[in-house]
Every structure is written in C-alpha cells, then in structure tokens.
Design a protein around this motif. Structure first.
Motif, mmCIF file in Angstrom:
data_model
loop_
_atom_site.group_PDB
_atom_site.id
_atom_site.type_symbol
_atom_site.label_atom_id
_atom_site.label_comp_id
_atom_site.label_asym_id
_atom_site.label_seq_id
_atom_site.Cartn_x
_atom_site.Cartn_y
_atom_site.Cartn_z
ATOM 1 N N VAL A 52 2.061 -46.025 -39.414
ATOM 2 C CA VAL A 52 2.636 -47.061 -40.276
ATOM 3 C C VAL A 52 1.737 -47.214 -41.496
ATOM 4 C CG1 VAL A 52 3.826 -48.346 -38.455
ATOM 5 C CG2 VAL A 52 1.430 -48.864 -38.964
ATOM 6 N N ASP A 53 2.340 -47.613 -42.587
ATOM 7 C CA ASP A 53 1.592 -47.834 -43.820
ATOM 8 C C ASP A 53 0.784 -49.124 -43.682
ATOM 9 O OD1 ASP A 53 0.626 -48.268 -46.349
ATOM 10 O OD2 ASP A 53 2.589 -48.241 -47.345
ATOM 11 N N PRO A 54 -0.556 -49.037 -43.692
ATOM 12 C CA PRO A 54 -1.355 -50.254 -43.511
ATOM 13 C C PRO A 54 -1.150 -51.280 -44.615
ATOM 14 C CG PRO A 54 -2.737 -48.407 -44.179
ATOM 15 C CD PRO A 54 -1.386 -47.834 -43.858
ATOM 16 N N GLU A 55 -0.599 -50.850 -45.763
ATOM 17 C CA GLU A 55 -0.331 -51.795 -46.844
ATOM 18 C C GLU A 55 0.989 -52.533 -46.630
ATOM 19 O OE1 GLU A 55 -2.471 -52.513 -49.271
ATOM 20 O OE2 GLU A 55 -3.874 -51.136 -48.312
ATOM 21 N N ASP A 56 1.801 -52.053 -45.710
ATOM 22 C CA ASP A 56 3.087 -52.691 -45.406
ATOM 23 C C ASP A 56 2.867 -53.635 -44.233
ATOM 24 O OD1 ASP A 56 5.640 -53.416 -44.656
ATOM 25 O OD2 ASP A 56 6.490 -51.417 -44.935
ATOM 26 N N PHE A 57 2.535 -54.893 -44.547
ATOM 27 C CA PHE A 57 2.177 -55.844 -43.495
ATOM 28 C C PHE A 57 3.343 -56.119 -42.545
ATOM 29 C CE2 PHE A 57 -1.410 -58.001 -46.158
ATOM 30 C CZ PHE A 57 -2.187 -56.874 -45.971
ATOM 31 N N ALA A 58 4.561 -56.134 -43.074
ATOM 32 C CA ALA A 58 5.712 -56.412 -42.210
ATOM 33 C C ALA A 58 5.891 -55.300 -41.186
ATOM 34 C CB ALA A 58 6.969 -56.583 -43.053
ATOM 35 N N ALA A 59 5.812 -54.052 -41.632
ATOM 36 C CA ALA A 59 5.974 -52.929 -40.705
ATOM 37 C C ALA A 59 4.805 -52.840 -39.734
ATOM 38 C CB ALA A 59 6.109 -51.622 -41.497
ATOM 39 N N THR A 60 3.604 -53.092 -40.226
ATOM 40 C CA THR A 60 2.433 -53.038 -39.349
ATOM 41 C C THR A 60 2.489 -54.147 -38.317
ATOM 42 O OG1 THR A 60 1.111 -52.102 -41.147
ATOM 43 C CG2 THR A 60 -0.081 -53.013 -39.284
ATOM 44 N N ALA A 61 2.884 -55.349 -38.735
ATOM 45 C CA ALA A 61 3.004 -56.457 -37.788
ATOM 46 C C ALA A 61 4.051 -56.153 -36.726
ATOM 47 C CB ALA A 61 3.342 -57.748 -38.518
ATOM 48 N N ALA A 62 5.176 -55.578 -37.134
ATOM 49 C CA ALA A 62 6.208 -55.226 -36.163
ATOM 50 C C ALA A 62 5.669 -54.219 -35.150
ATOM 51 C CB ALA A 62 7.435 -54.670 -36.877
ATOM 52 N N GLY A 63 4.891 -53.243 -35.627
ATOM 53 C CA GLY A 63 4.309 -52.258 -34.715
ATOM 54 C C GLY A 63 3.285 -52.879 -33.784
ATOM 55 N N GLU A 64 2.422 -53.738 -34.318
ATOM 56 C CA GLU A 64 1.403 -54.364 -33.471
ATOM 57 C C GLU A 64 2.022 -55.287 -32.439
ATOM 58 O OE1 GLU A 64 -2.637 -54.203 -36.161
ATOM 59 O OE2 GLU A 64 -1.664 -56.157 -35.880
ATOM 60 N N VAL A 65 3.055 -56.019 -32.830
ATOM 61 C CA VAL A 65 3.715 -56.911 -31.874
ATOM 62 C C VAL A 65 4.429 -56.092 -30.804
ATOM 63 C CG1 VAL A 65 5.584 -58.596 -31.633
ATOM 64 C CG2 VAL A 65 3.860 -58.877 -33.418
ATOM 65 N N ARG A 66 5.016 -54.969 -31.188
ATOM 66 C CA ARG A 66 5.619 -54.083 -30.177
ATOM 67 C C ARG A 66 4.561 -53.620 -29.183
ATOM 68 N NH1 ARG A 66 6.760 -52.074 -26.405
ATOM 69 N NH2 ARG A 66 8.179 -50.369 -25.901
#
Length: 279
Positions: free
Chosen positions: A151-165
């Motif tokens: 995931v792109d570390p600059e994309d907080f929304a995508a990173t948060a979705a991945g971390e929450v998953r």
C-alpha cells in the motif's frame, strides 16, 4: 452481520491539555480513588477506552492519555521518550503511583515505563501488547503480504484500511464477520495515528535500553496479560511469555470473537477481568 459488539464512532471529549516535558498532551480524567492510566494502541487514540472509563471510574481515578503526537496531543520537534511522558503526566497530576493499562503499542509503553520507573507503577494490564525489542516472526511478515500487500504509505485511507484488516479484523476472520461500526471507527482513529507516526519518524524518540524483551523478570508488580482469540499468533505467544516470565504474571483466557483491539471490541469481557485485578 458480525459478532462484534456495537461500537459507534465517537467524538473526542472536550479537550484538557497539560504541559509534559515541553509538549501539550491531551487527556481525559474522571472518578476518584487509586490512579489508573490508560494507554492506547498505535492505531488508535484515547477514544478507544470509552468502554472502560465509566466502569473503572466508579472505583478509580481514571486518566486516558493521548500519547505525544497522537489524537489531540502535540508533537514538538525535541527528543523525548513515551515512557518518560507517562511519568511526567503522573508528576504533573500529583500521582505517586498508578496502574498502567495498555493496548498494543500502549502496552509496550506501559512495560517500558514500569522498567524505567518501577517505583511509579503499581500494576500492569496488557492487552495485545508487544514489548520493546521483540521481533515479528516470518509467519507474521508473510501474513501481512497475504492480507494487505503493498500500500502507498502516503495514502492514509488505504493504509488505515489495510492495518484495520490486519489488526482489528485479524487473520482468522473476514471483514463481514466484524461489526462494521468497529471497522469504521478503527479506520478513523488509524488515519489520525498514521499522520502521527509520519511526524514521529522525523523526531528522535528515545527507546528503553536495554529493551524489555529480555527483562520481563524485572517486572515486580502484578501483571495481567490478555489477547483476543483472533489476534496474531505472535501476539498470543508473546502474551504467554510475558505471563510466564513476569514473577506475578497472570494470563487471562483468550477472548473469543475478538482481535487486537480487545478492550474496544469486547468491553464487557475486558472489564470483568480488569476490575477485580486493579489495585
């Protein structure tokens, strides 16, 4: 729909800030009695303790802190250590000793505080806690690749979705098995936390030296250790180790239908074990 308890997205309480080691840190305080400090996960902030504060405040002076840079706490550029901030908070609030309750990264900070300042800590309650110096297994690294990937570390929304998953849903559940409100709230908190972590990466953050992983036998206070049954195997194995090596360690049974944010996802079960444990 899921097996998770209902968790609504909640606003911050009206903020109270206090100067700790040159930073304005946000906290909530309620109740009277022996002091308990709540230390949030690295993907969260002090709001994750909404299920604990009312119950604990019936018997204790409860202080829920936003660690430096997280939530509504500030992040000056000067070097600091999270465990020193915890003791600075106790000093500023006139607390001689406190029980520390930590989830995930907050548990790591709690353990480091107890080792760096043992005279200030009366008990430790750790939920899904890593400890400083611990290394993740290859199994966990591979699991991240399978569940999240790049995931792109600059994309907080995508990173948060991945971390929450990875953390909140966990490796043994599917997103549809979990309360969607829990997932939304966790992602909201994590987006803020990711911004904090990015800012923290540019600042010198002091680490406990030597780290805690080989010093668990120095923990002389009662230690309660708990995990969700759906948390990572590494976390559950580490919980076993902490409970085994801490002289007064107690391992609570894994809580079913819960992963890494156990206190937030399963407040009733968490409080039932936490309340009788706290001094």
């Amino acid at each position: 729909m899921g097996c998770g308890g209902h968790v609504r997205s909640v606003p911050f309480s009206p903020v109270t800030k206090i100067d700790i080691n040159g930073a304005q840190l946000a906290y909530d305080e309620s109740g009277t009695g022996t002091a308990v400090v709540l230390l949030h996960a690295g993907i969260a902030d002090r709001r994750m303790w909404r299920g604990q504060v009312p119950a604990l405040a019936q018997r204790h002076r409860v202080i829920a802190l936003d660690l430096r840079g997280y939530g509504e706490s500030e992040l000056p550029t000067t070097p600091f250590a999270h465990h020193d901030d915890v003791v600075g908070l106790l000093d500023a609030l006139g607390v001689e000793r406190a029980a520390l309750v930590g989830c995930s990264f907050g548990g790591r900070v709690a353990v480091d505080t107890a080792l760096a300042h043992p005279e200030r800590v009366s008990a430790l309650a750790l939920f899904g806690a890593p400890v400083s110096g611990n290394e993740w297994s290859e199994e966990t690294e591979q699991l991240w690749e399978e569940l999240v990937g790049d995931v792109d570390p600059e994309d907080f929304a995508a990173t948060a979705a991945g971390e929450v998953r990875f953390w909140v849903v966990g490796p043994t559940r599917r997103p549809e098995d979990v309360d969607p409100e829990l997932i939304r709230f966790a992602e909201e908190m994590d987006r803020r936390a990711l911004a904090a972590e990015q800012a923290l990466s540019a600042i010198e953050v002091g680490e406990l030296d030597p780290p805690a992983i080989d010093r668990l036998g120095e923990l002389r206070v009662p230690v309660l250790v708990g995990t969700g049954a759906d948390d990572l195997a590494d976390i559950r194995r580490l919980a076993d180790r902490i409970a085994d090596e801490a002289p007064h360690g107690v391992r609570m049974p894994d809580v079913t239908n819960a992963a890494h944010l156990l206190p937030l996802e399963r407040p009733t079960e968490t409080n039932a074990t936490l309340l009788p444990f706290l001094p």
